[in-house]
Design a protein around this motif. Structure first.
Motif, short mmCIF file in Angstrom:
data_model
loop_
_atom_site.label_atom_id
_atom_site.label_comp_id
_atom_site.label_asym_id
_atom_site.label_seq_id
_atom_site.Cartn_x
_atom_site.Cartn_y
_atom_site.Cartn_z
N PRO A 64 8.13 2.42 -2.03
CA PRO A 64 7.13 2.85 -1.05
C PRO A 64 5.73 2.37 -1.46
O PRO A 64 5.42 2.22 -2.63
CB PRO A 64 7.21 4.38 -1.07
N ARG A 65 4.89 2.14 -0.47
CA ARG A 65 3.52 1.71 -0.72
C ARG A 65 2.72 2.83 -1.39
O ARG A 65 2.91 3.99 -1.08
CB ARG A 65 2.84 1.31 0.57
N ARG A 66 1.84 2.43 -2.27
CA ARG A 66 0.99 3.41 -2.94
C ARG A 66 -0.42 3.41 -2.36
O ARG A 66 -1.14 4.38 -2.51
CB ARG A 66 0.94 3.11 -4.43
N ALA A 69 -3.67 2.36 4.22
CA ALA A 69 -4.09 1.19 5.02
C ALA A 69 -5.56 0.86 4.75
O ALA A 69 -5.95 -0.31 4.67
CB ALA A 69 -3.84 1.45 6.50
N GLY A 70 -6.39 1.88 4.60
CA GLY A 70 -7.80 1.66 4.31
C GLY A 70 -8.04 1.02 2.95
O GLY A 70 -8.89 0.16 2.80
N GLN A 71 -7.29 1.43 1.97
CA GLN A 71 -7.43 0.85 0.64
C GLN A 71 -6.99 -0.61 0.61
O GLN A 71 -7.55 -1.42 -0.12
CB GLN A 71 -6.59 1.63 -0.38
#
Length: 73
Positions: A64-66, A69-71
């Motif tokens: 999973p992504r850590r 979307a902003g980062q």
């Protein structure tokens, strides 16, 4: 002997099932397609449990992504 490092396509798996239904032995099907004998039995079990669509190759979901979307931006 089966070739390693290769995945059978969906079409090859369906063809293997047709050969089995036609009376060909699992050993001969495996030799004809260049796969292991256990693969043929596994495809047969998968198709029996979930239909022919269960033979499609499924991509693993991965980690999973850590980052949000902003980062990432």
């Amino acid at each position: 002997m089966a070739r390693k490092g290769r995945r059978a396509t969906f079409e090859e798996k369906v063809f293997a099932l047709r050969l089995l239904e036609g009376g060909m032995s699992p050993d001969r099907v495996a030799d004809a397609l260049g796969v292991g004998r256990e693969s043929v039995f596994w495809w047969k079990r998968q198709a029996r449990a979930g239909g022919v669509e269960a033979l499609r190759i499924k991509k693993a979901p991965g980690r999973p992504r850590r980052l949000t979307a902003g980062q990432e931006q």
